[in-house]
Structures are given as C-alpha cells and as structure tokens.
Design a protein around this motif. Sequence first.
Motif, PDB file in Angstrom:
ATOM      1  N   LEU A  30      19.405  16.132 -18.481  1.00 34.97           N
ATOM      2  CA  LEU A  30      20.774  15.915 -18.335  1.00 34.97           C
ATOM      3  C   LEU A  30      21.411  17.436 -18.124  1.00 34.97           C
ATOM      4  N   LEU A  31      21.148  18.241 -19.254  1.00 25.99           N
ATOM      5  CA  LEU A  31      21.840  19.562 -19.132  1.00 25.99           C
ATOM      6  C   LEU A  31      21.366  20.450 -17.822  1.00 25.99           C
ATOM      7  N   LEU A  35      23.725  21.679 -14.975  1.00 24.90           N
ATOM      8  CA  LEU A  35      23.823  23.202 -14.573  1.00 24.90           C
ATOM      9  C   LEU A  35      23.381  23.268 -13.147  1.00 24.90           C
ATOM     10  N   ALA A  36      22.497  22.422 -12.735  1.00 29.41           N
ATOM     11  CA  ALA A  36      22.210  22.555 -11.262  1.00 29.41           C
ATOM     12  C   ALA A  36      23.377  22.156 -10.327  1.00 29.41           C
ATOM     13  N   LEU A  37      24.108  21.082 -10.815  1.00 28.96           N
ATOM     14  CA  LEU A  37      25.133  20.560 -10.156  1.00 28.96           C
ATOM     15  C   LEU A  37      26.384  21.685 -10.042  1.00 28.96           C
ATOM     16  N   PRO A 622      28.248  21.235 -25.232  1.00 28.03           N
ATOM     17  CA  PRO A 622      27.392  21.825 -24.445  1.00 28.03           C
ATOM     18  C   PRO A 622      27.776  22.067 -23.057  1.00 28.03           C
ATOM     19  N   LEU A 623      28.958  21.763 -22.727  1.00 27.48           N
ATOM     20  CA  LEU A 623      29.693  22.333 -21.342  1.00 27.48           C
ATOM     21  C   LEU A 623      30.261  23.635 -21.741  1.00 27.48           C
ATOM     22  N   ILE A 624      30.336  23.989 -22.593  1.00 33.55           N
ATOM     23  CA  ILE A 624      30.908  25.049 -23.137  1.00 33.55           C
ATOM     24  C   ILE A 624      29.613  26.199 -22.696  1.00 33.55           C
TER      25      ILE A 624
END
Length: 718
Positions: A30-31, A35-37, A622-624
């Motif tokens: 998911l992470l 990040l890829a998106l 984790p968005l940070i």
Amino acid sequence: MSRHQRPRESIRRPRRLAAPPLRFFLPVTLLVCLLALMVLRGMATNEVFHDERTAVSVDKGTVPPNLLTGGPIIDARGAKNDHPVSYSVPDHTVVLSFDDGPDPKWTPQILDLLKARHIHASFFITGSMAARNPALIRRIVADGHEIGLHTFTHPDLALQTQTRLAWELGQTQLALAGVAGVHSSLFRPPYSSTADALDDWNWPVTKQIGKLGYLTAFIDSDTDDWKRPGVDEIVKTAMPKVPGKGELVLLHDAGGDRSQTVAALGRIIDELQAQNYRFTSISEALGASNAMTPVHGYQLWAGKAFIFGTQIAVNLLPWLVDLLAFVGVLVFARFALMLVLASRHVWRTRRPDFTWGPEVTRPVTVLVPAYNEQECIANTLNSLAASEHPIEVIVIDDGSSDDTSKIVEEMDLPFVRLIRQPNGGKPSALNNGIRNASYDIVVMMDGDTVFEPSTVRELIQPFADPAVGAVAGNAKVGNRDTLIGAWQHIEYVMGFNLDRRMYDTLNIMPTIPGAIGAFRREALLQVGGMSEDTLAEDTDITMAMLCEGWRVVYAEKARAWTEAPASMQQLWSQRYRWSYGTMQAMWKHRRAVIARGPAGRFGRVGLPLVVLFGVVAPLLAPLIDLFLLYGIFFVDAPKTITAWAAVLLVQGGLAWFAFRLDKEKPWHLVTLPIQQVVYRQLMYLVLLQSSITALTGGRLRWQKLRRTGEVAVPIVEA
C-alpha cells in the motif's frame, strides 16, 4: 544470579505470532503504491523529472547544409538517417500548429474556432497534459486534426540521455494510446525553432528521433505568443515573409494565459484566407498518409491502464494532501493538548498541599498472572518482598510448561500464595486471582515486571477518593540500553505517560497498563471482572469502569520496570496484539457514544480521542514520510528536509518536556530521528495489519513473548 533464576531451557513454545505473508506485505504494498501514484501524478503535472534547462550553441559543423537552408520538416528515418532530407509546406498553404497542450481552458476555445472555420491543424501534445485531459485528445482526433508528440515533461532533449529521450517519447505514446487508441509518427522537440537554428547540440537529437521512426517538424514562423506580445504582434509574425510562400506557424494552446493567442487566431485565419491561403495539417500538406495510426492489443490496453492509473493519481493526490493537512492538525492538536493538560496535571499533583485524602494504609492483594515466566518470576517476587506497604501476593500459574511454579515454591515467601490452573489465558488467571483476593484493593502486574519498594504504596493512595475505581501506574522500560529498547523508552515516556496525564485531567483514561495497575475490587465485580472478549483486557476493563462512572487516575510516582520486547519480531507480536485488542475494546464499547451519563461522556469525548490519536493519526502518519521522500527526490530536497526537520524539532521539544516531567535523563533522545523513520513505520505496519485483521474478522490468541529476566529490582535514589 539468584538461585531461583534458572538458565533458559529449550522448551517447546507456542508458535510465535507471525504476520501471514499477504497481510505482512499488504501494508508495504500500500505504501509503495501510494508513492507510485504520487510519482505518477507528479509526472502528469510535470513536477517529477521537470527540467527547465536549455542548451545554447552556435556551432553547426555537424549539421548537413541542406537542412539549414531547407524546409521545416526533416525526415531522418531509416535509410535517410545518414542522408536526411527536408520538406517545405507547399505554396499558398498554411499549417497552424499548437504546442504544449491540451489545456482545459484554452484548447476548447481554439477547437471551437477551428471547427467553425472548417480548418484542420496539427497539435503537438505533451504526455503529461494528455494524461490529465483525455477528453480533449479524443476531441482533437474526432475533429479531424493531427496529433504530434512534444515529449512527456517538456525538457530540452539536447541535455538528456538517449534513455530519457526514448522514455519521453514512449510515455507520450502510451498516454496517446490510452486516451485515443492511436500512435503518432510526428514529433516536435521542445524549445525548437526554425530548421536553420539546428546546431551541434540538437542535431544529434533530430538524428536519434529519425532512428526511432519519427518525422521532425520545426517551423517557419514563430509568433512568440507565449511571451504575450499583444494580439497585433502575434498576427503580424504569423504572416508569411514571402507572399504566397507556404508557412508552418507556431502557436501555443497551453502553458499559461493564451487569451491573446485565441484572440489573434481568428484574425490570422481571416487575413491568410484573404490572401488565398488554404489551411491543413502537416501530413495533408505533404500529401502523405496521416501520421496517426491505430493501436491494438497490448499497446492499447497498456495505454488504457496507464491513463486509468494517472487519473486515479491526479484525483487522489488532493485527497492525500487534505489528509496530510488533517494529520498535521491532529498531531499538533495532540501536542498542544498534551502540553497544556500534562502541565496542568503535574501542577495539580505536585503541589505541596495536594492529597487524595487520608493515607491508605490497609493491606492490598497483588495478582501476578504467570505463564512460562521462569526467567523473570524470581525478580518479580523479590521486588515485592521489598515493598514498603503490607501486601499479599497471589501468583496464578496459567498452565506453565516450565519451572515457574517450582521457583515460586522454592522461594517460600510467606506472603505469597501460588494457584495453579489449566492454561486459560491472562483474563482467566486474573479473575481466578480476584476470586481468591483477601483485600478490597487489587494490584495487577505482569510476571516480567519489578516494582520499586514504594510502588504499591504510591499506587493505592488515590483510593482515598471513594470515586476512584482504578489507578494507572508509571511503566518504565528496564532494558533500554539497546536501540530497540531506547525507542520504546522514548515511546513510554513521551507517548504513554504524557497521554495518561492528559487523559487523567480529562477523566477519560482509556487504559490501565497491564504491567502496573490497581483496582477497587467492588468496581471489578461491578463490571464483571476481566473480560475475555478482547485481547486488550486492560483497555476493556478500564473502558467498562469509565462507562459505569468510576474515576480512573494516574499515579506517576508508582513506578514499575518492565522488560520490553528485545527484537523487532517480538515487538511486532506485542504491538499487533495491543492494537488489535484496543480496536476490539473500542468496538465493544461503541454504544457509549449514544449513551447518557458517565458512559456518554466517555463515549463522546474519550472514544473519539482514542480513535483519532490511537488509530487514525498513526495510520495516516506515513503520509508525512511519503511526502518527505517525494519532496526530496522530485521537488525541492532542501526545503523538504528543512520542513521535516522543523517537525522533528517540535517532536524533540515535546519529548524533552516529557522526559523532564518524568525526571528521566534525555540522552536517549539522540535516537529520536531514527525512531521517527524506522520505528514509526513499524508501528504503522502493525496498526494497518491489525485494522485489516479487524475488518476481515480475523481472530488472534494470547501471545507469550520470550523473556530474558534481565530487568531486576532497580536502585532508587532516596
């Protein structure tokens, strides 16, 4: 070593809690996908791989002379690569070409004008704009116009590698296939001009473009409309220098304010039609087949998948930004709450005249549930033997397969009773202890925990207030000399203890730590004792007491030293159970949100805070880090690192404040930056896996962690 501390034997332990591969990799995946998106969206917005450098050269020694004096269209394909030729637009013919689009504001206005005049033109699109505006690409094709490539991110190809050049063209073809089902063999380099401007920097690019099968289109007239020189100037520069001579005119339908271009376009058409010029696309002007060819099969579906992913990325990122802002508000709101309310708690409880009421001196019962605790049980009981308060200790051996019971018996302590029972789990052991307790105050501790001599006395003093039903003690990490131990030490001091001060002030304490807590037996019986409904029986019982109107408070001077997990695997197992059990407890007491009285107060104040600060904020944190990585690699590394350092500085200040309140030496805080990068991600993975387990209805059983018995009775300064 005490004679009662036996060397660890190789016993068969229950299978350790290991994340199933799918559930372990799902959070990581998911992470990575997020990040890829973000990168995909950055490509579509020309933020990723953006390069505004331009090459400057005046040397033309390698450029074939016939190209410098020929037409604007150069063919260096196939056999012509070593002997390229150029073509001119026929006399009395004008090709209107538009670069950098499509743009959702200006391109439709240009298309409307061309359609009203029945004119076809050539549009040199960038892949990034095509990916964001697929409907406009389809309209350009449907209206009979010709599409050429203008790279994906609009760099000066003279400064790029051949790999980057191939990538720019390939990605643009992918986008074109995805939105319109076609490829194009027509190309115009960014920052290009007339053919006589070819030099030793960009001629190799033109040759390489020919090798890849593209016809390169330069221009005859550059209107410089991107400079917004005025409508009259744009019209003037679009006119042929030689009357009757064919022209390939450059305009722009994107890249900024194109109102002057739109206003000038109608006048350009009117004036050239008055001079008997016809308007057409490049392929029509050369009498060649259309540069656009349909694609099928893998190329078509790969393009559709690319556009689908890009559209998701473009539409998702604003939500991610909003979520990031929400996380930031949550984090700083939590910081502010903890600073204010923890300070208030310290000010109130440390005043010289502060008292809970008359000193509590009556004996208490200490329950020690034990399952395979042979490494630790002697230290635990020795610490209780030094207690300054009268106690009885009940050790409940929950079906241990090691020498736990034997060690207890050999110690032969007069205040200790041993109860053996078949393995039934910690709640069952505690309930057995409650039934056998002799006193109305019950202290609960883990079998791997040691108390200071004053711990029990300090822990039970709040019971002088008859409204207090339970007391949370101050759990300390005893094995803090390792990196993992230091990180948990920071978490215990900065997170758990500051939180408890805050929750105590708000009277919504959600958890009594299993390592050290005291309960009024009356309150325990009122809520039905320790429940086996969840894996976080300590959180469950605390919430149940709050719902019944009992006060739950924090006694900072009641310190317990516990052995924190010594490896990442053990830490994962422990936190996985904690997180999942806490979610179970929150779900179990969810009806408190609509209840009246004390339950309603906890449900409408306490539960939302636990959900926001215990689940939502850590899940989104984790968005940070994702934005940190994105900013460092693709946007502005110095500014990104500075912003992250500022947040870390705030966290460091809060951590220092927490350590000062707990009278801890702050030297462990040197590991805080690494903790924020590594430890926080582990906690995120654990929490996300727990959420997945909860949503899918998975079940976990009680998990026994491996202990070393290295935490002994601490030396406490007088």
